[in-house]
Structure formats: C-alpha cells, structure tokens
Design a protein around this motif. Sequence first.
Motif, PDB file in Angstrom:
ATOM      1  N   VAL A  97      -9.474  36.393  19.207  1.00  0.00           N
ATOM      2  CA  VAL A  97      -9.685  34.859  18.993  1.00  0.00           C
ATOM      3  C   VAL A  97     -10.128  34.326  20.279  1.00  0.00           C
ATOM      4  CG1 VAL A  97      -8.361  32.770  18.681  1.00  0.00           C
ATOM      5  CG2 VAL A  97      -7.783  34.673  17.165  1.00  0.00           C
ATOM      6  N   THR A  98     -11.248  33.508  20.177  1.00  0.00           N
ATOM      7  CA  THR A  98     -11.866  32.953  21.342  1.00  0.00           C
ATOM      8  C   THR A  98     -11.954  31.516  20.828  1.00  0.00           C
ATOM      9  OG1 THR A  98     -14.134  33.015  20.635  1.00  0.00           O
ATOM     10  CG2 THR A  98     -13.237  34.864  22.226  1.00  0.00           C
ATOM     11  N   PRO A  99     -11.800  30.450  21.893  1.00  0.00           N
ATOM     12  CA  PRO A  99     -11.698  29.235  21.316  1.00  0.00           C
ATOM     13  C   PRO A  99     -13.015  28.826  20.479  1.00  0.00           C
ATOM     14  CG  PRO A  99     -10.936  29.396  23.585  1.00  0.00           C
ATOM     15  CD  PRO A  99     -11.556  30.413  23.151  1.00  0.00           C
ATOM     16  N   GLU A 100     -14.182  29.385  20.910  1.00  0.00           N
ATOM     17  CA  GLU A 100     -15.368  29.017  20.300  1.00  0.00           C
ATOM     18  C   GLU A 100     -15.592  29.611  19.111  1.00  0.00           C
ATOM     19  OE1 GLU A 100     -15.069  30.737  23.185  1.00  0.00           O
ATOM     20  OE2 GLU A 100     -15.615  28.903  24.635  1.00  0.00           O
ATOM     21  N   GLY A 101     -15.006  30.926  18.773  1.00  0.00           N
ATOM     22  CA  GLY A 101     -14.983  31.710  17.484  1.00  0.00           C
ATOM     23  C   GLY A 101     -14.267  31.094  16.522  1.00  0.00           C
ATOM     24  N   LEU A 102     -12.923  30.581  17.110  1.00  0.00           N
ATOM     25  CA  LEU A 102     -11.992  29.850  16.028  1.00  0.00           C
ATOM     26  C   LEU A 102     -12.528  28.412  15.624  1.00  0.00           C
ATOM     27  CD1 LEU A 102      -9.248  29.834  14.648  1.00  0.00           C
ATOM     28  CD2 LEU A 102      -8.200  29.005  16.746  1.00  0.00           C
ATOM     29  N   ALA A 103     -13.192  27.796  16.539  1.00  0.00           N
ATOM     30  CA  ALA A 103     -13.478  26.439  16.196  1.00  0.00           C
ATOM     31  C   ALA A 103     -14.780  26.604  15.033  1.00  0.00           C
ATOM     32  CB  ALA A 103     -14.105  25.735  17.305  1.00  0.00           C
ATOM     33  N   ALA A 104     -15.424  27.452  15.324  1.00  0.00           N
ATOM     34  CA  ALA A 104     -16.590  27.773  14.207  1.00  0.00           C
ATOM     35  C   ALA A 104     -16.089  28.067  12.759  1.00  0.00           C
ATOM     36  CB  ALA A 104     -17.776  28.978  15.042  1.00  0.00           C
ATOM     37  N   HIS A 105     -15.119  28.988  12.885  1.00  0.00           N
ATOM     38  CA  HIS A 105     -14.481  29.596  11.815  1.00  0.00           C
ATOM     39  C   HIS A 105     -13.762  28.308  10.968  1.00  0.00           C
ATOM     40  CE1 HIS A 105     -13.042  32.478   8.807  1.00  0.00           C
ATOM     41  NE2 HIS A 105     -11.947  31.859   8.835  1.00  0.00           N
TER      42      HIS A 105
ATOM     43  N   LEU B 226     -10.477  23.427   4.156  1.00  0.00           N
ATOM     44  CA  LEU B 226      -9.189  22.712   4.756  1.00  0.00           C
ATOM     45  C   LEU B 226      -9.211  23.160   6.265  1.00  0.00           C
ATOM     46  CD1 LEU B 226      -6.768  24.019   2.004  1.00  0.00           C
ATOM     47  CD2 LEU B 226      -7.914  21.825   2.126  1.00  0.00           C
ATOM     48  N   LYS B 227      -8.793  22.184   7.116  1.00  0.00           N
ATOM     49  CA  LYS B 227      -9.177  22.404   8.593  1.00  0.00           C
ATOM     50  C   LYS B 227      -7.899  22.891   9.395  1.00  0.00           C
ATOM     51  CE  LYS B 227     -13.391  21.004   7.899  1.00  0.00           C
ATOM     52  NZ  LYS B 227     -14.485  21.999   7.789  1.00  0.00           N
ATOM     53  N   ASP B 228      -7.022  23.468   8.923  1.00  0.00           N
ATOM     54  CA  ASP B 228      -5.579  23.878   9.389  1.00  0.00           C
ATOM     55  C   ASP B 228      -5.890  25.406   9.756  1.00  0.00           C
ATOM     56  OD1 ASP B 228      -4.140  21.557   9.222  1.00  0.00           O
ATOM     57  OD2 ASP B 228      -3.647  21.806   7.073  1.00  0.00           O
ATOM     58  N   GLU B 229      -5.449  25.794  10.966  1.00  0.00           N
ATOM     59  CA  GLU B 229      -5.384  27.308  11.113  1.00  0.00           C
ATOM     60  C   GLU B 229      -4.694  28.121   9.960  1.00  0.00           C
ATOM     61  OE1 GLU B 229      -4.069  27.770  15.240  1.00  0.00           O
ATOM     62  OE2 GLU B 229      -5.697  26.600  16.028  1.00  0.00           O
ATOM     63  N   LEU B 230      -4.783  29.363   9.872  1.00  0.00           N
ATOM     64  CA  LEU B 230      -3.967  29.830   8.907  1.00  0.00           C
ATOM     65  C   LEU B 230      -2.847  30.768   9.674  1.00  0.00           C
ATOM     66  CD1 LEU B 230      -6.592  31.467   6.277  1.00  0.00           C
ATOM     67  CD2 LEU B 230      -5.061  29.171   6.132  1.00  0.00           C
ATOM     68  N   ALA B 231      -1.678  30.772   9.115  1.00  0.00           N
ATOM     69  CA  ALA B 231      -0.414  31.501   9.702  1.00  0.00           C
ATOM     70  C   ALA B 231      -0.208  32.565   9.021  1.00  0.00           C
ATOM     71  CB  ALA B 231       0.557  30.291  10.185  1.00  0.00           C
ATOM     72  N   PRO B 232       0.594  33.740   9.458  1.00  0.00           N
ATOM     73  CA  PRO B 232       1.105  34.509   8.611  1.00  0.00           C
ATOM     74  C   PRO B 232       1.914  33.915   7.516  1.00  0.00           C
ATOM     75  CG  PRO B 232       1.201  35.373  10.868  1.00  0.00           C
ATOM     76  CD  PRO B 232       0.893  33.817  10.820  1.00  0.00           C
ATOM     77  N   GLU B 233       2.720  32.886   7.530  1.00  0.00           N
ATOM     78  CA  GLU B 233       3.585  32.452   6.498  1.00  0.00           C
ATOM     79  C   GLU B 233       2.692  31.936   5.281  1.00  0.00           C
ATOM     80  OE1 GLU B 233       3.587  30.805   9.796  1.00  0.00           O
ATOM     81  OE2 GLU B 233       4.660  32.917  10.321  1.00  0.00           O
ATOM     82  N   ASP B 234       1.602  31.708   5.649  1.00  0.00           N
ATOM     83  CA  ASP B 234       0.801  31.052   4.577  1.00  0.00           C
ATOM     84  C   ASP B 234       0.573  32.037   3.446  1.00  0.00           C
ATOM     85  OD1 ASP B 234       0.602  28.292   5.692  1.00  0.00           O
ATOM     86  OD2 ASP B 234      -1.126  29.273   7.118  1.00  0.00           O
TER      87      ASP B 234
ATOM     88  N   ASP C  39      -7.730  31.466   2.054  1.00  0.00           N
ATOM     89  CA  ASP C  39      -8.531  31.429   3.225  1.00  0.00           C
ATOM     90  C   ASP C  39      -8.862  29.888   3.625  1.00  0.00           C
ATOM     91  OD1 ASP C  39     -10.461  30.543   1.253  1.00  0.00           O
ATOM     92  OD2 ASP C  39     -12.133  31.908   1.915  1.00  0.00           O
ATOM     93  N   GLY C  40      -8.285  29.161   3.073  1.00  0.00           N
ATOM     94  CA  GLY C  40      -8.425  27.665   3.611  1.00  0.00           C
ATOM     95  C   GLY C  40      -9.873  26.983   3.085  1.00  0.00           C
ATOM     96  N   GLY C  41     -10.494  27.929   2.227  1.00  0.00           N
ATOM     97  CA  GLY C  41     -11.655  27.378   1.741  1.00  0.00           C
ATOM     98  C   GLY C  41     -12.916  27.782   2.314  1.00  0.00           C
ATOM     99  N   VAL C  42     -12.931  29.067   2.667  1.00  0.00           N
ATOM    100  CA  VAL C  42     -14.170  29.479   3.492  1.00  0.00           C
ATOM    101  C   VAL C  42     -15.116  30.047   2.461  1.00  0.00           C
ATOM    102  CG1 VAL C  42     -15.298  31.358   5.037  1.00  0.00           C
ATOM    103  CG2 VAL C  42     -13.096  29.998   5.843  1.00  0.00           C
ATOM    104  N   VAL C  43     -14.491  30.808   1.677  1.00  0.00           N
ATOM    105  CA  VAL C  43     -15.163  31.775   0.495  1.00  0.00           C
ATOM    106  C   VAL C  43     -14.776  30.743  -0.753  1.00  0.00           C
ATOM    107  CG1 VAL C  43     -15.625  33.529  -1.018  1.00  0.00           C
ATOM    108  CG2 VAL C  43     -15.335  33.764   1.433  1.00  0.00           C
ATOM    109  N   VAL C  44     -15.709  29.945  -1.415  1.00  0.00           N
ATOM    110  CA  VAL C  44     -15.690  29.366  -2.555  1.00  0.00           C
ATOM    111  C   VAL C  44     -16.314  30.045  -3.964  1.00  0.00           C
ATOM    112  CG1 VAL C  44     -15.262  27.200  -1.715  1.00  0.00           C
ATOM    113  CG2 VAL C  44     -17.369  27.599  -1.919  1.00  0.00           C
ATOM    114  N   THR C  45     -15.678  30.419  -4.632  1.00  0.00           N
ATOM    115  CA  THR C  45     -16.071  31.073  -5.949  1.00  0.00           C
ATOM    116  C   THR C  45     -15.947  30.484  -7.243  1.00  0.00           C
ATOM    117  OG1 THR C  45     -14.171  32.393  -6.183  1.00  0.00           O
ATOM    118  CG2 THR C  45     -15.795  33.195  -4.750  1.00  0.00           C
ATOM    119  N   GLY C  46     -16.604  30.873  -8.064  1.00  0.00           N
ATOM    120  CA  GLY C  46     -16.390  30.102  -9.495  1.00  0.00           C
ATOM    121  C   GLY C  46     -17.652  30.416 -10.347  1.00  0.00           C
TER     122      GLY C  46
END
Length: 254
Positions: free
Chosen positions: A201-209, A215-223, A247-254
């Motif tokens: 994790v880097t601040p720039e990489g995480l922000a881009a992801h 959904l703009k929340d970070e994903l935690a193991p509990e999720d 994944d918080g909606g990165v890959v949207v399929t259907g």
Amino acid sequence: MYATFPDLRYASVFITGGGSGIGASLTEGFLAQGAKVAFVQRSDAAAFCEEMEQKHGHRPLFLPCDITDMTALKGAMDKAAETHGAITVLVNNAANDKRHATEDVDEAFWDWSQAINLKAYFFACQHVIAGMRANGGGSIVNFTSISYMMGNAGYAAYTTANSGINGMTRSLAREFGPDRIRVNAIAPGWVLTQKQKDMWVTPEGLAAHIDRQCLKDELAPEDMVDPVLFLASKASKAMTGQSLVVDGGVVVTG
C-alpha cells in the motif's frame, strides 16, 4: 457484528491460512456462529487461538502446515475431521500475491506460486469430497481475486492461478452437484490486511484504487466474513458454480 446462520452451529469448518489476515477474521466469524473451526498456516498461531478461546468460549484447532506439501495438507484435514467430525465447510483462503516481473520468473518460482495459489486448492477440494458426500453435502468456498479480472500487471503467475480457481470452481460444482456439494468462489477487491499495508500500500496507489470503487470505503478483512458465511450456509443452498465479487464496486458485471 455478523449475520447469524443457525445451520452453521456445530458445523465442522476447515480454513487454510486461518490465523492471520482475512483468514483470522473468517475463523472468528465461524466461531461466533458456534462452528467447530480447524485451520492451517505455517506461522505459529497459539496467541491467536488463546484470544479466540477467551473471546468466544471455544478454541479453534490450529494445525501447523505448509499447504504446498500436499501430504501434510491432507493429513491436517484428516486430523480436523477426526477432531470435529467430517468437514462440511471448506474455505480455501491461503494465497501469496508476491509481486514479480514476468521476465524474472523461473520454473521454481512458477511451480511455487501455482502450488500455493491453485494446486493446494484443488487437492483440498478433492480430499474433502468423500466426507461431504457421506454427510449428504457440504459447501466449498474458494478465494480468488479481482486481480485477473482487471488485467493487473506485476504478478502474472498469481493472476493465472486466480483465473484457474474460477474454472476449477465451476467444473467441481458441475461434477459434485448431484452429491449436494456446492462449490463457489469469492473474489475480494483490495482488502487492507496488515501484510498489504506493510508491503504494497502507498497513499497514491490506494487513492487511485478507491477512486475506481463505486463505494469509497477501504475494504477490511472483516468485510469478507458475512459473504463467506452466506456461501457456507444453507442461505445460499441454490447457489453453486458462482463467483461472488466483494470489491466495493471496482469490477461491475452483468
């Protein structure tokens, strides 16, 4: 707080990599349901087991094991079944997403990567079938990743295994459906385990992801816990051969 699935009470659950990261959250999630949990990993998990026993009143069975050793993995599964009864829920969670350049990969690294990320999954599934069949059914949950769906560079051996897990999941679901054995996959997004934070994790990489997520929340193991409990339980009894993306909606399929 997790959703409650009464049919998981007293279920015999086996988790690979169940003492750290996402796996530790899964172990706790199943313990909270009243399940009998056994897990394997290489590093010592005695302190984690103590914590779980104090918190939930019953202790998970920790079996030290390198899952790239198929004999050791099958032996650990046999010990779990002897202790808790036939395994009715298998969660193939352990993986290693070590970064690598394709041109640097040699046969030894390739074989190691496939052994931990795909081969162990297949033989764990194979080994649990007989017990599940005799028990009248069961649920297998295989962890894959959205990495291969995104076409991510930087770990081609890992994404190859991820894609293979999906193919394996669908074929096993078809083959063993008549035995009421369900086989599904779960594809997490970027879950911020301590390992991920320490290594990638880097601040720039995480922000881009996060910017790519709906959904703009970070994903935690509990999720990942409630989705896995759902796939393990009778709440999903009509689902098999599926890949559930969390994944918080990165890959949207259907």
